[in-house]
Motif scaffolding. Structure first.
Motif, PDB file in Angstrom:
ATOM      1  N   SER A 239       0.796  -4.380   4.622  1.00 50.78           N
ATOM      2  CA  SER A 239      -0.111  -3.666   5.300  1.00 50.78           C
ATOM      3  C   SER A 239       0.195  -2.032   6.007  1.00 50.78           C
ATOM      4  N   ASP A 240       1.706  -2.053   6.172  1.00 47.95           N
ATOM      5  CA  ASP A 240       2.327  -0.660   6.337  1.00 47.95           C
ATOM      6  C   ASP A 240       1.714   0.418   5.488  1.00 47.95           C
ATOM      7  N   GLU A 241       1.604  -0.061   4.396  1.00 52.53           N
ATOM      8  CA  GLU A 241       1.214   1.013   3.266  1.00 52.53           C
ATOM      9  C   GLU A 241       0.093   2.134   3.396  1.00 52.53           C
ATOM     10  N   PHE A 242      -0.982   0.856   4.159  1.00 51.93           N
ATOM     11  CA  PHE A 242      -2.378   1.542   4.375  1.00 51.93           C
ATOM     12  C   PHE A 242      -2.110   3.035   5.327  1.00 51.93           C
TER      13      PHE A 242
ATOM     14  N   THR B  19     -12.187  -4.110  11.735  1.00 50.41           N
ATOM     15  CA  THR B  19     -11.482  -4.116  13.105  1.00 50.41           C
ATOM     16  C   THR B  19     -10.036  -3.463  13.129  1.00 50.41           C
ATOM     17  N   THR B  20      -9.660  -2.966  12.181  1.00 53.76           N
ATOM     18  CA  THR B  20      -8.203  -2.492  12.011  1.00 53.76           C
ATOM     19  C   THR B  20      -8.077  -1.408  11.537  1.00 53.76           C
ATOM     20  N   CYS B  21      -7.521  -0.231  12.253  1.00 58.12           N
ATOM     21  CA  CYS B  21      -7.060   1.052  11.938  1.00 58.12           C
ATOM     22  C   CYS B  21      -5.910   1.563  12.046  1.00 58.12           C
ATOM     23  N   CYS B  22      -5.618   2.757  11.459  1.00 56.70           N
ATOM     24  CA  CYS B  22      -4.233   3.185  11.692  1.00 56.70           C
ATOM     25  C   CYS B  22      -4.044   3.674  13.102  1.00 56.70           C
ATOM     26  N   THR B  23      -3.123   3.385  13.683  1.00 54.62           N
ATOM     27  CA  THR B  23      -2.869   3.787  15.169  1.00 54.62           C
ATOM     28  C   THR B  23      -1.470   3.925  15.596  1.00 54.62           C
TER      29      THR B  23
ATOM     30  N   SER C 115       5.257   7.525  14.695  1.00 52.98           N
ATOM     31  CA  SER C 115       4.951   6.558  13.294  1.00 52.98           C
ATOM     32  C   SER C 115       3.739   6.025  13.622  1.00 52.98           C
ATOM     33  N   CYS C 116       2.728   5.544  12.614  1.00 53.43           N
ATOM     34  CA  CYS C 116       1.631   4.838  12.771  1.00 53.43           C
ATOM     35  C   CYS C 116       1.658   3.514  12.277  1.00 53.43           C
ATOM     36  N   SER C 117       0.831   2.547  12.554  1.00 48.95           N
ATOM     37  CA  SER C 117       1.098   1.260  12.189  1.00 48.95           C
ATOM     38  C   SER C 117      -0.540   0.807  12.241  1.00 48.95           C
ATOM     39  N   CYS C 118      -0.736  -0.254  11.523  1.00 46.77           N
ATOM     40  CA  CYS C 118      -2.326  -0.842  11.504  1.00 46.77           C
ATOM     41  C   CYS C 118      -2.295  -1.616  12.782  1.00 46.77           C
TER      42      CYS C 118
END
Length: 829
Positions: free
Chosen positions: A96-99, A151-155, A178-181
């Protein structure tokens, strides 16, 4: 005889995000007459084998690998034709972190003028931002559904708090590392439309609103309407009809939908009134003409031959007598009507793909009897183009007659098969274009177009700026920016429409053959269609002709390719050009928002520090309070001039409003945000200044209550000018628990009070709420009531009614030297 209906899509494949090993289902649905026979599926432009888990209009993909990533489309086929769906992207990652690995973008925020930073010698600060790209937060099982709420986005993943030093105070900012899902905002979408006359702004009252050919609702007395839409189709078509008052012609608006959209989408629907009718005799042949050619204004663009004795009522009764014939022509050479053209300049070709049209003009034809009853014709009408209007024989030979499909917004070729064996009239001075049976058509839009030739594409670089100074660049646009490029070659209009997600895409497509182009950028925002403003392009002197027109919303420029831009022969050159090379500039205009610690609270990805989350939730400008949702608060402040005041060059007067934490100990004296309002003219002025609303801090993490401290500071040259508070609302006896004090007569240009949670004109405070992430609609309501000073009145402007505080300025008239500066006299020395 059953009417043939070309295929159109009712559902299209949805872009999906998957982890390796998961399954996914793509769906496609279309309607046609004769019905759809079969569907085909494509990946990266190549047709897929039918044995690959295809179930008619569904494509099922199992145990996905990264090799399954790519662009997918379907094609629906009928005896009436074919239609190809837009591209849906399959995004497949190992984890998931790759997105979100590339979601962190540079972001520079503006600071107040007195916050100059030593590192940059500017009032700006680098804070970073996560692009809210869709992502896949965890493994789920695909249940074969065609569409799913994303319902999930990079935040924000990791972030630090940093202190910013200013003159006598400090600000606190969040710097994203940094960003995560994480969790997205609402995935629902409501179209909030406003339909009004192009020329006079009069509303379309009780107009019918149709969505993709299905009736939805009526417009209000003010021309507004709201409809919920599905994201199943990436494109929707609105058709508005003035069936009661019959002031306006039908409007057809095509809106492209994408998965990034959510909440409320504000749309302006410009309504066009019919041209004044001309009276014709129904017993003789008549020729109607409209438009004017580039070379000879006396030569029309279109000529329509209406046969004698052809008029009937819809019940079949023939009409004889005087006919009111209304021919309304939209001239593509008139830049003011380019954005009001109905639909899009597109057709569906034989392969089901959208193809572009080049237009000579759009027109509507409407007939009534002498009492206003509509008439139809039982004979074929012929359409011509005068030879003198289009002197290029190749272009003239390619022009055809088209009619808009109000369900899809695209144009359809008007065939010559009317069933008639008649001989049409030959006109030596005009080229016959087509014929049309108007026996069942009372009002419609027609078009003289040709299918666009394969022109040599070029690319031009656009840079976006925060304001009119064009100094601070925009680092990331949360909304897609529509880029419309209207290119004129004589009387022929070519329209290129594209989308910009800045700074990911700053190279736009055009057709550069030295043509005259009109370029405009806009997005669907707070008050409907929000235009960006054109700035002076970065060009060498005299390298390109240009002018900025239509209230600075349109850049009219000659599109000629050169090695150093801004118009490049290929996209690689455009992307490789540096920011210092030639480019076009657009900006957002002026803003009152100087600083906001955190506008909305966004729930970061898993593993975030809980203390950090609580701290941010306590300091959010727009907390999501239950049950009211999001609230905006305004204070009406009046600035008056007791005598004439003169300012020297470089001097100014502005009102600064700072919102502090007030009564809650954890946030006391913390600066939530700063707003500034500059006086453009030295006349009595009223501002509706925004402050952070008092109330529950955040019901998710902290249900404590805080009354915001609002500090007003009127900044002005103190030499020769005095300020006094001459009126104030009763914030003392009415709200004794807040500890406010009377400040009437104070002369230091400051006013300080803790804001109550009561909003009435009696105290000059105004507020509105929205039950979803739609501050725009609440802002419009609160601003309307603030301007009028009357509850529920959003139209009037009453600067003296419902005022909270009045500052009165008095000047000493001691100017000895005058000079003329920016259109007015100013004091110098």
């Amino acid at each position: 005889m059953t009417k043939q209906i070309l295929p159109y899509l009712t559902e299209t494949p949805q872009t999906k995000y998957r982890l390796k090993g998961e399954d996914a289902t793509l769906c496609c649905q279309a309607i046609a007459n004769p019905p759809i026979d079969y569907y085909e599926w494509f990946k990266d432009g190549q047709i897929l084998n039918e044995s690959l888990n295809q179930e008619g209009n569904k494509l099922s993909l199992t145990s996905l690998t990264t090799f399954d990533s790519g662009s997918y489309q379907c094609r629906a086929n009928s005896a009436a034709g074919a239609i190809m769906s837009p591209v849906a992207t399959m995004n497949i990652k190992e984890g998931s972190d790759e997105f979100c690995s590339d979601a962190l973008q540079q972001k520079t925020i503006a600071l107040p003028d007195d916050c100059i930073q030593s590192r940059t010698n500017t009032a700006t600060y680098e804070v970073g931002e996560c692009i809210p790209k869709r992502c896949r937060g965890h493994n789920t099982t695909d249940n074969g559904s065609c569409r799913e709420d994303i319902t999930t986005c990079c935040t924000t993943g990791e972030a630090d708090l940093e202190k910013v030093q200013c003159s006598g105070y400090e600000l606190e900012v969040v710097v994203v590392k940094s960003c995560s899902c994480g969790t997205c905002v609402s995935d629902s979408l409501t179209i909030s439309g406003s339909a009004f006359g192009v020329k006079d702004g009069s509303p379309l009252r009780f107009g019918e609103v149709w969505l993709n050919g299905v009736f939805q609702t009526y417009t209000s007395t003010s021309g507004g309407f709201n409809i919920d839409v599905s994201k199943a189709s990436p494109r929707i078509t609105l058709n508005l009809k003035d069936v009661y008052f019959k002031q306006f012609l039908p409007a057809v608006k095509v809106i492209d939908i994408n998965d990034q959209m959510g909440g409320v989408l504000r749309i302006d629907i410009p309504m066009i009134k019919s041209s004044e009718p001309v009276q014709i005799d129904s017993s003789v042949d008549n020729t109607l003409a409209a438009g004017s050619s580039e070379n000879n204004e006396s030569t029309s663009i279109i000529q329509i031959l209406v046969p004698a004795n052809a008029f009937y009522y819809s019940n079949g009764t023939q009409y004889s007598g005087t006919v009111d014939a209304s021919l309304t022509f939209l001239d593509p050479t008139n830049s003011s009507v380019l954005e009001n053209m109905p639909g899009t300049f597109e057709i569906v070709d034989e392969e089901g793909q959208l193809a572009d049209l080049d237009s000579l003009g759009v027109f509507s034809l409407y007939f009534e009897d002498s009492s206003g009853e509509p008439l139809v014709l039982n004979k074929v009408v012929d359409f011509y183009v005068p030879l003198e209007a289009v002197q290029d024989e190749d272009i003239l030979g390619e022009i055809k007659l088209w009619m808009i499909n109000t369900e899809t917004g695209v144009w359809e070729y008007v065939t010559q098969e009317t069933g008639s064996t008649r001989r049409r009239r030959q006109i030596n001075t005009a080229r016959w274009i087509g014929e049309l049976d108007l026996s069942t058509i009372s009002q419609a839009w027609f078009n003289y177009d040709r299918i666009r030739r394969r022109s040599t594409a070029c690319f031009f670089k656009v840079r976006l700026f925060v304001d009119a100074t064009t100094l601070a660049t925009v680092t990331y646009t949360r909304k897609y920016i529509n880029v419309h490029t209207h290119i004129l070659n004589g009387n022929l209009l070519t329209t290129v429409k594209s989308y910009m997600r800045y700074p990911e895409s700053e190279c736009m497509t055009g057709i550069c053959e030295g043509n005259n182009a009109f370029i405009s950028l806009f997005y669907y925002g707070r008050k409907g269609t929000d235009h960006l403003f054109a700035g002076t392009p970065a060009l060498e002197q005299s390298s390109h002709y240009y002018q900025i027109i239509d209230e600075e919303k349109v850049l009219n420029i000659q599109m000629s390719v050169s090695e150093d831009g801004p118009f490049f022969r290929n996209e690689a050159q455009c992307k490789a050009s540096s920011k210092d090379e030639k480019h076009l500039k657009f900006h957002y205009g002026q803003t009152n928002e100087i600083f906001t610690y955190m506008k909305f609270f966004e729930l970061p990805g898993p593993g975030s520090n809980i203390d950090f989350l609580i701290r941010n939730s306590q300091r959010t400008w727009y907390p999501a309070r239950v049950p009211e949702g999001y609230r905006i608060c305004l204070m009406k402040v009046r600035i008056m001039f007791q005598s004439t005041i003169y300012l020297s060059p470089g001097q100014f007067i502005k009102l600064k409003a700072t919102s502090y934490g007030g009564t809650y100990s954890e946030t006391e004296n913390f600066i939530f945000g700063i707003r500034e309002y500059a006086l453009s003219n030295l006349v009595d002025t009223t501002f509706c200044i925004e402050y952070k609303c008092s109330g529950t801090i955040d019901p998710v993490f902290d249900e404590q209550f805080d009354y915001t401290r609002v500090a007003l500071h009127l900044i002005y040259p103190e030499s020769g000018i005095t300020s006094e508070i001459t009126t104030e609302a009763d914030f003392v006896s009415s709200f004794t628990d807040l500890g406010n004090v009377a400040q009437l007569g104070e002369v230091d240009g400051r006013y300080d009070m803790k804001a109550p949670t009561v909003y009435t004109p009696e105290i000059g405070l105004y507020s509105a709420t929205s039950d979803r992430l739609d501050i725009d609609s609440a802002t419009n309501t609160a601003e309307g009531e603030c301007r009028s000073g009357i509850p529920h009145n959003l139209d009037d402007d009453n600067p003296d009614i419902g005022v909270a505080v009045t500052f009165t300025l008095t000047g000493e008239n001691n100017c000895n030297n005058w000079w003329f500066f920016l259109g007015s006299f100013s004091c110098f020395g």
